[in-house]
Design a protein around this motif. Structure first.
Motif, short mmCIF file in Angstrom:
data_model
loop_
_atom_site.label_atom_id
_atom_site.label_comp_id
_atom_site.label_asym_id
_atom_site.label_seq_id
_atom_site.Cartn_x
_atom_site.Cartn_y
_atom_site.Cartn_z
N SER A 67 -0.94 24.54 27.92
CA SER A 67 -0.98 25.33 26.69
C SER A 67 -0.08 24.67 25.65
CB SER A 67 -0.49 26.77 26.92
OG SER A 67 0.91 26.79 27.13
N THR A 93 7.27 32.12 12.20
CA THR A 93 6.38 31.40 13.11
C THR A 93 5.84 32.44 14.09
OG1 THR A 93 6.15 29.52 14.62
CG2 THR A 93 8.24 30.72 14.71
N PRO A 96 5.36 32.38 20.48
CA PRO A 96 5.48 31.33 21.52
C PRO A 96 6.48 30.24 21.15
CG PRO A 96 3.31 31.22 20.44
CD PRO A 96 3.96 32.51 20.01
C1 LIG Z 1 -0.86 29.33 19.12
C2 LIG Z 1 0.45 28.83 18.67
C3 LIG Z 1 1.31 28.12 19.53
C4 LIG Z 1 1.15 27.96 21.00
O1 LIG Z 1 -0.06 27.87 21.49
P1 LIG Z 1 -0.54 28.42 22.94
O2 LIG Z 1 -1.49 27.36 23.34
O3 LIG Z 1 -1.11 29.76 22.71
O4 LIG Z 1 0.69 28.43 23.83
C5 LIG Z 1 2.45 27.60 18.97
N1 LIG Z 1 2.76 27.74 17.69
C6 LIG Z 1 1.99 28.45 16.85
C7 LIG Z 1 2.41 28.58 15.43
C8 LIG Z 1 0.82 29.02 17.32
O5 LIG Z 1 0.06 29.74 16.49
#
Ligand SMILES: *Cc1c(COP(=O)(O)O)cnc(C)c1O
Length: 402
Positions: A67, A93, A96
Motif C-alpha cells: 500500500s 493531509t 495514513p
Molecule cells: C491514499 C493516500 C495515501 C496512502 O495510500 P494507501 O495506499 O491507502 O495506504 C497517502 N497519502 C495520501 C494523501 C493519500 O490520499
C-alpha cells in the motif's frame, strides 16, 4: 431556479480494460501469484512493473509493495529514522500520513497549510530549526504542489531529507520535473481512488541504492532481492540483508498484472482528468463565489479532485452548503468538519498525536470543500456539477444578504 439533480456516482471508477482483465486471467491460470514464484527464465509481473514504473518515473529504483501507507512506513525506516524521532509533515493531509510516521516509531510535527493548500514554507523553515527533525514526509495533498525550489533549499540548509507522498501527484510535475523526484524517495498509492487502481498497492521510488536495498529487505524479500525489476546491485545488499528486519508488505503478481496496462494508459488519463478539472474550475471561478487555490505556472497537476474555499463560512452554513449540494446529487467533503467523514480528515481528530497548535490550518480548513473527479464523469457531467455548486453557493450568498 434550481438545476436538475445530478445522478452520477462519485465513488465509481472506470472498469478495468480488456488488457488488464486478460493479464489478470493469465496470472490466475499459472497459479503463480507470489512475486517470487517464477519458473526458469520467467520475470514476474511485479518485477516487470517495477522496471516499467522506474522508467516512467525517470528514476533508477522502484519497489512495489502492499500500500501507499506501507511504502511511507518503510521509507522512513530505510532512511534511518530512529524511534521517537520528530518527523515534519503537512497538517493538511490524510490520516495514513501521520499514521505511517507513528507506525515507524516517529513523532509527527505538523506544519501549517496555506490558503492555496500547500505546506507553509515559512512555518516549515521555523519548525525545521525548532524541531531538530532530520526528515520531512511531504504530502502533495490533493495534488497541490508547494514551491519545490524553495522547499528543497530550506531542506538542504537544515540538513533535512525529504520523502514525498505522491498519492495525489502520480504524473504531476513542478518546473517540468516529475513530482517524486525532488527528495530521497517518493511513495505512490495504487489504491482504488488514486491514479491507477489495483484495489490496494504502493510503489516506492528512489535513486539512492543503499536506501533502496534497505527498503527491499524491509518489504520482505526473503533474500530473493535479485528477482527485483529495478533494484540496486547485489553488493548494496551484502551488509543490510543481515541487519534489516523483514516487515512483509509485498505486492503480488495479480495486482502488478492489472497495473502494467494502466501505466501504459496513464498519460492519456492525466489529460482526461485535467480536462474535467478545467471544466469545473472555469465555472466555479466565473461565479466569483469561491477562492480557487492558486496554481503557479511551474505546477502541472493531475486534476483528479478539486478543492475550493468559502473563506469565513460559519459551521452551520458549511453544513447547509454540503447538504444543499447533496440534495442535488453532488457529494462535497468539508475539511472543516470536527468530525472526520470518510476521506476527510482534520488534525484535531488525530488524537494519537500530541496536540498541536495550528491556527492558520484551522482557519483555512474551515472553508475548504473537496470533490473527487472520477473519469466516469463526462465533460457535460462536470459542467452540470459545477452549476449545482454555484447554485448552492448563491443560496448561501442570498441568505447572507437577507
Ligand atoms: C491514499 C493516500 C495515501 C496512502 O495510500 P494507501 O495506499 O491507502 O495506504 C497517502 N497519502 C495520501 C494523501 C493519500 O490520499
Amino acid at each position: 431556479m434550481a438545476p436538475q439533480p445530478f445522478t452520477g456516482a462519485f465513488t465509481q471508477q472506470e472498469p478495468l480494460d480488456d488488457a488488464a482483465i486478460a493479464a489478470a486471467v493469465r496470472v490466475l491460470k499459472t497459479g503463480r501469484l507470489h512475486r517470487y514464484n517464477t519458473v526458469a527464465g520467467e520475470t514476474s509481473e511485479v518485477a516487470l512493473l517495477e522496471a516499467e514504473f522506474a522508467a516512467w518515473q525517470g528514476v533508477q529504483y522502484c519497489l512495489a509493495c502492499a500500500s501507499g501507507g506501507y511504502a511511507m512506513h518503510i521509507a522512513l525506516l530505510a532512511a534511518g529514522m530512529m524511534k521517537d524521532e520528530p518527523v515534519l509533515t503537512n497538517a493538511f493531509t490524510l490520516s495514513p500520513v501521520p499514521g505511517a510516521i507513528v507506525n515507524a516509531g516517529g513523532k509527527p510535527v505538523l506544519v501549517e497549510c496555506t490558503r492555496d493548500l500547500v505546506i507553509d514554507l515559512d512555518d516549515l523553515e521555523r519548525k525545521a530549526t525548532a524541531s531538530g527533525a532530520r526528515f520531512l514526509l511531504l504530502s502533495h495533498m490533493r495534488g497541490h504542489i508547494a514551491d519545490m525550489d524553495r522547499l528543497c533549499a530550506i531542506a538542504a540548509k537544515a540538513g533535512i531529507l525529504v520523502i514525498e507522498d505522491c498519492a495525489h501527484t502520480m504524473g504531476a510535475r513542478w518546473g517540468g520535473r516529475k513530482s517524486g523526484n525532488f527528495g530521497l524517495a517518493a511513495c505512490f498509492s495504487t489504491q482504488t481512488y488514486k491514479h491507477m487502481n489495483s484495489g490496494e498497492g504502493g510503489l516506492l521510488t528512489s535513486d539512492d541504492p543503499d536506501f533502496m536495498a534497505r527498503a527491499i529487505i524491509l518489504s520482505g524479500s526473503y533474500m530473493l532481492y535479485e528477482r527485483h525489476g529495478a533494484a540496486p546491485d547485489a553488493r548494496h545488499f551484502e551488509q543490510v540483508r543481515l541487519e534489516t528486519p523483514n516487515c512483509s508488505g509485498r505486492m503480488d503478481n495479480l495486482r502488478a498484472a492489472i497495473l502494467r496496462p494502466q501505466l501504459a494508459g496513464l498519460e492519456a488519463n492525466i489529460v482526461r482528468w485535467n480536462d474535467r478539472y478545467h471544466a469545473i474550475e472555469a465555472i466555479l471561478r466565473k461565479s466569483g463565489l469561491f477562492h480557487l487555490p492558486e496554481r503557479p505556472a511551474a505546477e502541472s497537476p493531475v486534476g483528479s479532485s478539486i478543492q475550493f474555499l468559502i473563506e469565513g463560512i460559519s459551521e452551520p452554513d458549511a453544513r447547509r452548503f454540503v447538504n444543499d449540494a447533496k440534495a442535488l446529487g453532488v457529494e462535497l467533503k468539508w475539511f472543516g468538519d470536527a468530525n472526520p467523514v470518510a476521506f476527510t480528515s482534520n488534525h484535531h481528530s488525530w488524537r494519537f498525536l500530541d496536540d498541536q497548535h495550528l491556527p492558520q490550518t484551522d482557519e483555512t480548513l474551515s472553508g475548504v470543500f473537496d470533490m473527487r473527479i472520477p473519469l466516469t464523469f463526462s465533460l457535460e457531467d462536470c459542467a452540470h456539477i459545477a452549476e449545482i455548486i454555484v447554485h448552492c453557493g448563491r443560496l448561501l450568498a442570498l441568505k447572507g444578504a437577507a
